[in-house]
Design a protein around this motif. Structure first.
Motif, PDB file in Angstrom:
ATOM      1  N   VAL A  54       0.846  -1.186   0.000  1.00  0.00           N
ATOM      2  CA  VAL A  54       0.000   0.000   0.000  1.00  0.00           C
ATOM      3  C   VAL A  54       0.887   1.244   0.000  1.00  0.00           C
ATOM      4  O   VAL A  54       1.454   1.621   1.019  1.00  0.00           O
ATOM      5  N   MET A  55       1.006   1.837  -1.200  1.00  0.00           N
ATOM      6  CA  MET A  55       1.791   3.067  -1.373  1.00  0.00           C
ATOM      7  C   MET A  55       1.039   3.980  -2.329  1.00  0.00           C
ATOM      8  O   MET A  55       0.252   3.499  -3.151  1.00  0.00           O
ATOM      9  N   PRO A  56       1.259   5.288  -2.247  1.00  0.00           N
ATOM     10  CA  PRO A  56       0.586   6.211  -3.167  1.00  0.00           C
ATOM     11  C   PRO A  56       1.097   6.043  -4.593  1.00  0.00           C
ATOM     12  O   PRO A  56       2.211   5.578  -4.821  1.00  0.00           O
ATOM     13  N   GLY A  57       0.256   6.422  -5.541  1.00  0.00           N
ATOM     14  CA  GLY A  57       0.662   6.317  -6.950  1.00  0.00           C
ATOM     15  C   GLY A  57       0.723   4.856  -7.367  1.00  0.00           C
ATOM     16  O   GLY A  57      -0.251   4.125  -7.258  1.00  0.00           O
ATOM     17  N   VAL A  58       1.879   4.424  -7.810  1.00  0.00           N
ATOM     18  CA  VAL A  58       2.082   3.029  -8.196  1.00  0.00           C
ATOM     19  C   VAL A  58       2.236   2.215  -6.916  1.00  0.00           C
ATOM     20  O   VAL A  58       3.174   2.423  -6.151  1.00  0.00           O
ATOM     21  N   ASN A  59       1.288   1.290  -6.665  1.00  0.00           N
ATOM     22  CA  ASN A  59       1.371   0.506  -5.430  1.00  0.00           C
ATOM     23  C   ASN A  59       2.331  -0.674  -5.601  1.00  0.00           C
ATOM     24  O   ASN A  59       2.870  -0.910  -6.681  1.00  0.00           O
ATOM     25  N   GLY A  60       2.537  -1.411  -4.541  1.00  0.00           N
ATOM     26  CA  GLY A  60       3.501  -2.510  -4.555  1.00  0.00           C
ATOM     27  C   GLY A  60       3.145  -3.622  -5.524  1.00  0.00           C
ATOM     28  O   GLY A  60       4.025  -4.212  -6.152  1.00  0.00           O
ATOM     29  N   TYR A  61       1.856  -3.926  -5.651  1.00  0.00           N
ATOM     30  CA  TYR A  61       1.435  -4.956  -6.605  1.00  0.00           C
ATOM     31  C   TYR A  61       1.755  -4.539  -8.037  1.00  0.00           C
ATOM     32  O   TYR A  61       2.284  -5.322  -8.833  1.00  0.00           O
ATOM     33  N   GLN A  62       1.419  -3.297  -8.371  1.00  0.00           N
ATOM     34  CA  GLN A  62       1.679  -2.795  -9.729  1.00  0.00           C
ATOM     35  C   GLN A  62       3.173  -2.769 -10.018  1.00  0.00           C
ATOM     36  O   GLN A  62       3.612  -3.172 -11.101  1.00  0.00           O
ATOM     37  N   ALA A  63       3.959  -2.295  -9.069  1.00  0.00           N
ATOM     38  CA  ALA A  63       5.409  -2.217  -9.262  1.00  0.00           C
ATOM     39  C   ALA A  63       6.000  -3.612  -9.442  1.00  0.00           C
ATOM     40  O   ALA A  63       6.852  -3.831 -10.317  1.00  0.00           O
ATOM     41  N   THR A  64       5.550  -4.560  -8.645  1.00  0.00           N
ATOM     42  CA  THR A  64       6.057  -5.933  -8.753  1.00  0.00           C
ATOM     43  C   THR A  64       5.713  -6.531 -10.111  1.00  0.00           C
ATOM     44  O   THR A  64       6.555  -7.184 -10.741  1.00  0.00           O
ATOM     45  N   ARG A  65       4.496  -6.310 -10.590  1.00  0.00           N
ATOM     46  CA  ARG A  65       4.116  -6.811 -11.917  1.00  0.00           C
ATOM     47  C   ARG A  65       5.006  -6.217 -13.013  1.00  0.00           C
ATOM     48  O   ARG A  65       5.462  -6.926 -13.904  1.00  0.00           O
ATOM     49  N   ARG A  66       5.236  -4.912 -12.933  1.00  0.00           N
ATOM     50  CA  ARG A  66       6.086  -4.262 -13.951  1.00  0.00           C
ATOM     51  C   ARG A  66       7.520  -4.792 -13.899  1.00  0.00           C
ATOM     52  O   ARG A  66       8.134  -5.048 -14.943  1.00  0.00           O
ATOM     53  N   LEU A  67       8.045  -4.971 -12.708  1.00  0.00           N
ATOM     54  CA  LEU A  67       9.411  -5.491 -12.585  1.00  0.00           C
ATOM     55  C   LEU A  67       9.503  -6.935 -13.067  1.00  0.00           C
ATOM     56  O   LEU A  67      10.500  -7.332 -13.665  1.00  0.00           O
ATOM     57  N   ALA A  68       8.455  -7.720 -12.826  1.00  0.00           N
ATOM     58  CA  ALA A  68       8.463  -9.120 -13.263  1.00  0.00           C
ATOM     59  C   ALA A  68       8.462  -9.237 -14.781  1.00  0.00           C
ATOM     60  O   ALA A  68       8.983 -10.224 -15.334  1.00  0.00           O
ATOM     61  N   GLN A  69       7.945  -8.247 -15.465  1.00  0.00           N
ATOM     62  CA  GLN A  69       7.895  -8.244 -16.933  1.00  0.00           C
ATOM     63  C   GLN A  69       9.205  -7.751 -17.555  1.00  0.00           C
ATOM     64  O   GLN A  69       9.414  -7.907 -18.749  1.00  0.00           O
ATOM     65  N   ASP A  70      10.078  -7.157 -16.758  1.00  0.00           N
ATOM     66  CA  ASP A  70      11.345  -6.597 -17.253  1.00  0.00           C
ATOM     67  C   ASP A  70      12.469  -7.604 -17.044  1.00  0.00           C
ATOM     68  O   ASP A  70      12.821  -7.900 -15.910  1.00  0.00           O
ATOM     69  N   PRO A  71      13.027  -8.117 -18.150  1.00  0.00           N
ATOM     70  CA  PRO A  71      14.110  -9.111 -17.990  1.00  0.00           C
ATOM     71  C   PRO A  71      15.313  -8.527 -17.298  1.00  0.00           C
ATOM     72  O   PRO A  71      16.083  -9.184 -16.680  1.00  0.00           O
TER      73      PRO A  71
END
Length: 71
Positions: A54-71
């Motif tokens: 739970v964080m403002p803007g990009v939350n932890g779930y969204q950030a983790t998904r984006r990082l998981a997609q980046d090799p």
């Protein structure tokens, strides 16, 4: 030395986690939100990421998904 990225919007939690990890020999870098966590992860390639959900803007779930997609 392992690098740990701490992603948390609470200054108190950031401080406690960083102090504890550094006392045990880890290097730490801190992000205040998910967007900053993504940027720092891409720049620094940490060994471990501790991500608040739970964080403002990009939350932890969204950030983790984006990082998981980046090799």
């Amino acid at each position: 030395m392992a690098l740990v990225l701490i992603a948390d919007d609470s200054p108190t939690d950031q401080h406690v986690l960083a102090q504890t990890l550094e006392r045990h020999g880890y290097e730490t870098v801190v992000a205040r939100d998910g967007a900053e966590a993504i940027q720092l992860a891409q720049q620094r390639a940490p060994d471990v990421i501790l991500m608040d959900v739970v964080m403002p803007g990009v939350n932890g779930y969204q950030a983790t998904r984006r990082l998981a997609q980046d090799p």
